[in-house]
Design a protein around this motif. Structure first.
Motif, PDB file in Angstrom:
ATOM      1  N   THR A   2     -30.327  21.165 -81.796  1.00 49.05           N
ATOM      2  CA  THR A   2     -28.860  21.187 -81.764  1.00 49.05           C
ATOM      3  C   THR A   2     -28.352  21.784 -80.460  1.00 49.05           C
ATOM      4  OG1 THR A   2     -28.776  21.497 -84.163  1.00 49.05           O
ATOM      5  CG2 THR A   2     -26.779  22.007 -82.931  1.00 49.05           C
TER       6      THR A   2
ATOM      7  N   THR B 203     -25.596  18.102 -83.713  1.00 48.63           N
ATOM      8  CA  THR B 203     -26.999  17.852 -84.053  1.00 48.63           C
ATOM      9  C   THR B 203     -27.327  16.368 -83.947  1.00 48.63           C
ATOM     10  OG1 THR B 203     -27.021  19.756 -85.548  1.00 48.63           O
ATOM     11  CG2 THR B 203     -28.746  18.095 -85.871  1.00 48.63           C
TER      12      THR B 203
ATOM     13  N   ALA C  89     -22.146  17.000 -88.518  1.00 45.37           N
ATOM     14  CA  ALA C  89     -22.804  17.782 -87.466  1.00 45.37           C
ATOM     15  C   ALA C  89     -23.004  16.859 -86.270  1.00 45.37           C
ATOM     16  CB  ALA C  89     -24.119  18.366 -87.959  1.00 45.37           C
TER      17      ALA C  89
ATOM     18  N   ARG D 172     -20.346  23.252 -94.051  1.00 47.45           N
ATOM     19  CA  ARG D 172     -20.222  22.039 -93.244  1.00 47.45           C
ATOM     20  C   ARG D 172     -21.409  21.895 -92.306  1.00 47.45           C
ATOM     21  NH1 ARG D 172     -18.197  21.727 -88.311  1.00 47.45           N
ATOM     22  NH2 ARG D 172     -17.045  23.681 -88.490  1.00 47.45           N
ATOM     23  N   TRP D 173     -21.829  22.997 -91.679  1.00 48.61           N
ATOM     24  CA  TRP D 173     -22.964  22.946 -90.752  1.00 48.61           C
ATOM     25  C   TRP D 173     -24.232  22.489 -91.461  1.00 48.61           C
ATOM     26  CZ3 TRP D 173     -22.928  27.992 -87.304  1.00 48.61           C
ATOM     27  CH2 TRP D 173     -21.834  27.928 -86.427  1.00 48.61           C
ATOM     28  N   SER D 174     -24.548  23.133 -92.584  1.00 48.79           N
ATOM     29  CA  SER D 174     -25.816  22.837 -93.251  1.00 48.79           C
ATOM     30  C   SER D 174     -25.809  21.426 -93.825  1.00 48.79           C
ATOM     31  CB  SER D 174     -26.098  23.866 -94.358  1.00 48.79           C
ATOM     32  OG  SER D 174     -25.047  23.896 -95.303  1.00 48.79           O
TER      33      SER D 174
ATOM     34  N   GLN E 101     -17.413  27.038 -93.058  1.00 42.95           N
ATOM     35  CA  GLN E 101     -18.071  26.630 -91.815  1.00 42.95           C
ATOM     36  C   GLN E 101     -19.554  26.347 -92.022  1.00 42.95           C
ATOM     37  OE1 GLN E 101     -19.495  29.463 -88.808  1.00 42.95           O
ATOM     38  NE2 GLN E 101     -17.937  28.613 -87.433  1.00 42.95           N
ATOM     39  N   ARG E 102     -20.246  27.265 -92.689  1.00 42.88           N
ATOM     40  CA  ARG E 102     -21.692  27.099 -92.840  1.00 42.88           C
ATOM     41  C   ARG E 102     -22.026  25.979 -93.817  1.00 42.88           C
ATOM     42  NH1 ARG E 102     -23.946  31.267 -90.054  1.00 42.88           N
ATOM     43  NH2 ARG E 102     -22.339  31.829 -88.537  1.00 42.88           N
TER      44      ARG E 102
ATOM     45  N   THR F 200     -26.132  18.998 -90.941  1.00 42.47           N
ATOM     46  CA  THR F 200     -27.511  18.961 -90.430  1.00 42.47           C
ATOM     47  C   THR F 200     -28.381  18.063 -91.303  1.00 42.47           C
ATOM     48  OG1 THR F 200     -27.320  21.187 -89.494  1.00 42.47           O
ATOM     49  CG2 THR F 200     -29.546  20.358 -89.909  1.00 42.47           C
TER      50      THR F 200
END
Length: 761
Positions: free
Chosen positions: A554, A582, A579, A620-622, A617-618, A625
């Motif tokens: 990333t 990524t 993401a 959405r990130w995870s 936020q996390r 990914t």
């Protein structure tokens, strides 16, 4: 300053793929949270059940010794080993002369009980087994075989506790749960009971007597011993046989054990004992056989000779019919809810018996993987640092040509001025393209005013209808004038040297993208400090490792640089995932470009200031990914240099960023479980040891990034609270992915508190 405004007119654009899928998200979130909670509850329940079966949960090792027996009638203390309450009156029975009621305690055991049963079957001798309910539920097949062979069973409590210490409700629970286990295992219940740690009737004291009275009123027959083999002491075969032999041809209730430790001497002694007693003219019976013989004698004494003994009651198996086909008198056929609840208990225990060991093995694997990752990070990060900080190290000729900085912005009125102010101090020539993605808070006007007040003539503001961050970045790439584009977030500030440091790796023509060093600017709060530790250790230390392995997963959205042609070659920033950083990084790898990490290019970003914002936020990130990994799953079969990410990076990301973190909460659950129910100090020491290893890694990461160590004081609290939240976020994301749900882009609330870092002019 040049300002360009573009807008769409006429009909509103069609929703993007993400926006169309996002409409379903809200309705699906609550069921997923409930599902995650139910899974955690199920796991906890399984662990507690397994602990209860092993007496780790609710176990009580207290054994009463030497209490007064003044309240116990002398006729009971001096009576036989079988205590009944016929007509509500306590009565004891003795075993007839030259008769042995062979009893076994503490089973069933998967090693020793089948051997005992085989010996009894060989010699056609019945036994009375007083079973521990937790063991019955774990080894139901042994109990079923035991009953089918014509042996008798009794209750020895569920967890082998001294009932004289227990409340009435605990006593009832111990008895009822054992009866349910018997019902589930063999389809029967029993009226026989032997208390753990009991011996002869003269050992009944003032504390245990009320228990026997209460159970007697409920129909239980309590069984004691005349002769104790003391086989648990492992005194040798000869002594076991001798101690189990009654004196002067008396009858006896004989105690042996088929569980509770090494019973090899019992197994050797049992055949010798049976042969010895038969040679002396003894016969063997069950406890029910003794009771029924006494009942028959009573009937004869009262002239009731026409009555027949209860079905299935005999002396020795093989005498007077096939007893194996009939129930012992103490047994009752389980029916109705008792039978179904018993089967449910046995089934639940079977699940626990398979699940907990499997989880234990999994935890060992996870623990080894985590420790291996820490070790690999430390070794490779050190190597990366030494390699990149050598005096002779160079990417090639210094890159001095201008670059384009793209700033996607959506409702960034609090931050955009600080972002432009930091870029105005750049030591590298840049053009700045602010892409206002349909902001409704005047972001574009603030950007123009900030540029005018700062005297910046290299700023362009491009407006578009709200289409999402990927579309904004693609618009910026298309509008860029230079062959290198730097992408940053609208809430991020750069140091003066950031852009110059960030673009130097492009002196190597193989480099297609560069990841910068993202820093948490608002680190003076508890949540900010936690994220600061995570950024330095979890992100930047990782990036050093991935850079050296040439499989960077990333490029952070807060600070990254790309060759413009490379971005266009892979189709730009995709809307397929949440993401996009990524996604494009993996796409660059697959296109054959090298992606590197430039630690000296620092950007300061505003991290979420609340737990709710952090979760969003996390999450959405995870989830993003996972989407990106799934989208590029075919990279696993890519060949040549472009397949390196699939061969190395993809497995590492899946193992260390998805599988291991998903399983990691189990370590915490097991640790808490061990602290409460097993060994507090051992579990605490293990937890502190892991924390110590993490502190070493974090301290080294802080050293490499030249950060202040004082923030590491927050790390123990981070492990207790923040890390668990991140695990739950990942589990939530996995459930979202597995259930086919979608997640929309979520705008975080900004305060604009992150400005140019202290000490940076």
């Amino acid at each position: 300053m040049t300002t360009t405004t573009t807008s769409s007119r006429g009909r509103r654009r069609a929703p993007s793929r993400i926006e169309r899928a996002a409409g379903k998200a809200s309705a699906l979130q609550r069921p997923r949270v409930i599902l995650a909670g139910l899974l955690l509850l199920a796991l906890t329940s399984i662990m507690l059940l397994d602990g209860y079966l092993r007496a780790e949960v609710g176990g009580d090792q207290r054994v009463r010794d030497g209490a007064s027996s003044s309240k116990v009638p002398d006729t009971i203390l001096d009576g036989g080993p079988i205590l009944t309450f016929r007509g509500g009156r306590a009565t004891t029975l003795s075993v007839p002369d030259k008769t042995i009621a062979l009893t076994f305690d503490d089973g069933p055991n998967p090693t020793w009980t089948p051997q005992v049963l085989a010996i009894l079957d060989k010699y056609d001798v019945p036994g009375t087994f007083f079973l521990v309910g937790s063991m019955v539920s774990r080894y139901p097949d042994i109990v079923k075989t035991m009953v089918e062979q014509g042996n008798e069973v009794g209750v020895h409590t569920f967890t082998h506790v001294d009932l004289s210490y227990q409340s009435e409700s605990r006593v009832n629970r111990e008895m009822e749960q054992t009866q349910l286990a018997l019902a589930g295992a063999a389809g029967i219940t029993t009226t026989l009971f032997r208390a753990p740690y009991s011996s002869e009737t003269d050992a009944i004291d003032n504390y245990s007597w009320p228990v026997y009275q209460r159970l007697g009123k409920e129909g239980y027959t309590s069984v004691f011993v005349d002769t104790d083999s003391d086989d648990w002491k492992k005194p040798g075969v000869a002594k076991i046989v001798d101690w189990a032999t009654p004196k002067k041809n008396e009858g006896a209730s004989v105690l042996m054990h088929d569980a509770g430790g090494d019973r090899s001497q019992t197994i050797k002694a049992l055949p010798e004992y049976i042969e010895k007693m038969r040679a002396k003219g003894y016969t063997f019976t069950t406890i029910s056989g003794v009771v029924e013989k006494d009942n028959a004698s009573s009937r004869r004494a009262t002239g009731a000779v026409g009555q027949q003994p209860a079905p299935g009651v005999g002396t020795q198996r093989g005498q007077g019919g096939s007893d194996t086909a009939r129930l012992q008198a103490a047994h009752r056929t389980a029916t109705g809810t008792t039978l179904y609840e018993g089967k449910a208990l046995v089934a639940a225990v079977a699940v626990a018996e398979w699940t907990v060991p499997a989880l234990s093995v999994g935890l060992v694997v996870v623990g080894v993987a985590v420790m291996g990752r820490f070790g690999m990070m430390l070794v490779l990060a050190r190597r990366h640092y030494r390699q990149r900080n050598k005096r002779r190290f160079s990417w090639g000729p210094t890159v001095t040509r201008p670059v384009s900085v793209i700033v996607p912005a959506y409702n960034e009125k609090e931050c955009i001025a600080n972002t432009l102010r930091s870029l105005s101090r750049s030591t590298h020539p840049i053009e700045i393209i602010v892409v206002d993605d349909g902001s409704t808070d005047g972001t574009s006007e603030i950007a123009r005013e900030a540029a005018r007040s700062l005297g910046m003539t290299n700023v362009r503001v491009v407006r578009q209808e709200n289409a999402g961050k990927p579309a904004a970045l693609n618009n910026g790439v298309r509008s860029a004038s230079h062959d290198i584009v730097v992408m940053m977030d609208g809430d991020t500030v750069f140091e003066p040297e950031t852009v110059r440091q960030l673009v130097q790796p492009f002196a190597d023509p193989a480099v297609g993208a560069v990841a910068g060093n993202a820093k948490v600017g608002n680190r003076d709060t508890v949540i900010g400090a936690w994220q600061h530790i995570e950024y330095v250790m979890g992100f930047n230390l990782d990036r050093r490792m991935y850079d050296l392995l040439r499989c960077m997963p990333t490029i952070p959205g807060a600070i990254g640089a790309f060759r413009r042609d490379a971005v266009l070659q892979v189709g730009g920033m995709s809307e397929d995932t949440l993401a996009e950083d990524t996604d494009i990084t993996i796409a660059m790898h697959r296109a054959g470009w090298r992606v590197v990490y430039q630690e000296h290019a620092r950007a300061w970003t505003e991290a979420p200031g609340s737990l709710k914002q952090l979760w969003s936020q996390r999450y959405r990130w995870s989830y993003g990914t996972m989407q990106a990994l799934w989208k590029h799953r075919k990279s696993l079969t890519d060949r040549g240099p472009s397949g390196r990410f699939g061969r190395v990076g993809m497995p590492l990301v899946v193992i260390f960023q998805i599988l291991t973190p998903v399983c990691a909460p189990l370590i915490d659950v097991f640790t808490a479980y061990s602290m409460i129910f097993v060994d507090f100090w051992a579990a605490l020491c293990a937890w502190l040891a892991v924390l110590g290893i993490q502190l070493v890694c974090a301290a080294y990461a802080f050293r490499l990034d030249r950060e202040k160590y004082r923030y590491l004081l927050m790390m123990p609290l981070q492990q207790l609270a923040y890390r668990q939240m991140m695990y739950l976020v990942l589990i939530h994301s996995c459930i979202t992915a597995l259930t086919g749900g979608r997640l929309r882009w979520q705008k975080l609330k900004r305060t604009g508190e992150v400005g140019t870092p202290a000490g940076v002019s």
